[in-house]
Design a protein around this motif. Structure first.
Motif, short mmCIF file in Angstrom:
data_model
loop_
_atom_site.label_atom_id
_atom_site.label_comp_id
_atom_site.label_asym_id
_atom_site.label_seq_id
_atom_site.Cartn_x
_atom_site.Cartn_y
_atom_site.Cartn_z
N ALA A 192 0.90 -1.32 0.20
CA ALA A 192 -0.05 0.01 -0.01
C ALA A 192 0.93 1.31 0.21
O ALA A 192 2.17 1.23 0.64
N ASP A 194 0.52 4.26 1.56
CA ASP A 194 0.86 4.46 2.96
C ASP A 194 1.22 3.22 3.77
O ASP A 194 0.42 2.42 4.07
N ARG A 196 1.09 2.95 6.79
CA ARG A 196 0.19 2.65 7.84
C ARG A 196 -1.12 1.75 7.38
O ARG A 196 -1.96 1.47 8.28
N ARG A 197 -1.41 1.60 6.26
CA ARG A 197 -2.53 0.49 5.74
C ARG A 197 -2.03 -0.83 5.60
O ARG A 197 -2.80 -1.34 5.14
N ASN A 263 -4.54 -5.22 1.33
CA ASN A 263 -4.81 -4.02 1.99
C ASN A 263 -5.75 -2.99 1.13
O ASN A 263 -6.20 -3.24 0.27
N ASP A 264 -6.30 -1.98 1.77
CA ASP A 264 -6.75 -0.87 1.15
C ASP A 264 -5.98 -0.11 0.04
O ASP A 264 -4.89 0.57 0.59
N THR A 265 -5.87 -0.53 -0.94
CA THR A 265 -5.11 -0.13 -2.16
C THR A 265 -5.63 -0.37 -3.43
O THR A 265 -6.82 -0.74 -3.69
N TYR A 282 -8.98 -2.87 6.30
CA TYR A 282 -9.26 -1.56 6.30
C TYR A 282 -8.87 -0.90 7.74
O TYR A 282 -9.29 -1.37 8.54
N TRP A 283 -8.27 0.44 7.94
CA TRP A 283 -8.52 1.36 8.76
C TRP A 283 -9.90 1.91 8.70
O TRP A 283 -10.55 2.19 7.64
N ASN A 286 -10.71 4.87 6.56
CA ASN A 286 -10.55 4.71 5.13
C ASN A 286 -11.67 3.60 4.68
O ASN A 286 -11.94 3.88 3.44
N SER A 328 2.07 0.35 11.27
CA SER A 328 0.76 0.00 10.79
C SER A 328 -0.48 0.37 11.81
O SER A 328 -0.28 0.09 12.80
N VAL A 330 -3.47 -1.06 11.27
CA VAL A 330 -4.26 -2.31 11.16
C VAL A 330 -4.00 -3.86 11.67
O VAL A 330 -4.31 -4.70 11.33
#
Length: 349
Positions: A192, A194, A196-197, A263-265, A282-283, A286, A328, A330
């Motif tokens: 991802a 970011d 963090r995701r 991931n969220d991507t 997902y966070w 997001n 991260s 998540v």
């Protein structure tokens, strides 16, 4: 909802960012095409959009690839739009220019400068107003946000889930690079943009092993390290696909998969848009903005982490600046949760 504007033969739409952003905007582009079936729809975007959308069925007729412009087609500062670009766009004599590219601080002056008869789009409190606009409020699903903009000029949609056509050229690219994919294939996308995701690599590896399916791990060149971490942590062999396919070839690969875990991507959005079932990590914030809108074929596992695990800065306040930490957000999503949803989808859910 507004009405269709009379005499529109040429439409410009500004959406010049990443893959997932394009996919989420597809229902709005379809809505504009539905409202103006005889108009020429030009996407103001980037060079990769032009390559990906060329000869691809869909609502976009052509793409103008923008040079780097700060706040419009580039996140970097110091890139002003050349006057020659505005001259070129004014010569096209757009009847309608639509901004679905953020709150408008940078994008609205750009859209107004191309000289369209009518402008429509998003406006944050600090943005220049367009002729027709809806407020930009951060926590709103992006697809619904853009459909609100399309509705300002009479655009309506019959479907909410984005769709991307896979072409024969995409399938030929996949065949050249990987031959015939094995039946029952599951794709893992652990990267991802970011960090963090990103769900931990060891979690992806464990989930892939527990499914007992043939696995391909996908990523762009910048994600090679995390792809190799997942492959090394797996007990079973996996195909790694890093930087080997264009976006079209990747779409064809995902089309052949029974499931994509990501991931969220952008690749998760792409997989869903070509009709493949997905499990996304997902966070919570997001998920509001970019999660799948339906659950029959798409499952989302959500982390409720509200603050940076290192410094405690809030993730729920859009006004808070991004802290420097890349840990991260998540990790709280468990392997058991992902495997449960993946197995349910693989059984036909």
């Amino acid at each position: 909802m507004g009405g269709v504007i009379e005499g529109v033969g040429r439409i410009a739409v500004l959406r010049a960012n990443a893959l997932g952003d394009l996919v989420l905007a597809m229902p709005a582009l379809e809505a504009l095409r539905r409202a103006y079936p005889g108009a020429r729809l030009t996407l103001l975007a980037r060079s990769w959009h032009a390559r990906f959308l060329e000869d691809r069925p869909g609502p976009v007729d052509d793409v103008v690839a923008l040079p780097p412009i700060s706040g419009v087609s580039s996140a970097a500062s110091g890139h002003a739009a050349p006057e020659s670009l505005f001259e070129e766009l004014r010569e096209r004599r757009f009847d309608l220019a639509v901004q679905i590219h953020g709150g408008g601080r940078y994008s609205n002056p750009f859209v107004r400068a191309i000289g369209a008869r009518v402008t429509a789009g998003l406006c944050s409190p600090d943005a220049e107003r367009l002729d027709l606009w809806v407020p930009y409020v951060y926590f709103q699903h992006e697809t619904l946000r853009y459909l609100e903009v399309a509705a300002l000029v009479g655009g309506t949609s019959e479907v909410l889930d984005p769709r991307i056509a896979v072409t024969d050229a995409d399938r030929a690219e996949l065949a050249r690079v990987y031959g015939e994919p094995p039946p029952g294939l599951v794709a893992i996308h652990p990267g991802a943009t970011d960090p963090r995701r990103r769900w931990p690599a060891r979690h992806f590896a464990e989930a892939a092993d527990r499914l007992g399916r043939p696995v391909v791990i996908t990523g762009v060149e910048a994600e090679r390290e995390v792809v190799e971490k997942v492959a090394a942590a797996m007990r079973r062999p996996a195909i790694t696909a890093v930087g080997t396919l264009g976006i079209g070839g990747l779409a064809a690969l995902y089309e052949r998969c029974d499931l994509v875990i990501s991931n969220d991507t952008g690749p998760r959005h792409l997989a869903a848009a070509v009709g493949t079932a997905t499990v996304g990590v997902y966070w919570c914030g997001n998920l509001i903005n970019a999660g799948p809108l339906t659950r029959t074929r798409h499952r989302s596992l959500m982390s409720w982490t509200a603050e940076c695990p290192v410094c405690g800065v809030s993730g729920l306040d859009p006004r808070a600046g991004r802290c420097p930490h890349d840990e991260s957000w998540v990790t709280g999503v468990t392997v058991d949760e992902v495997v449960e949803q993946a197995e349910d989808l693989l059984r036909g859910g």
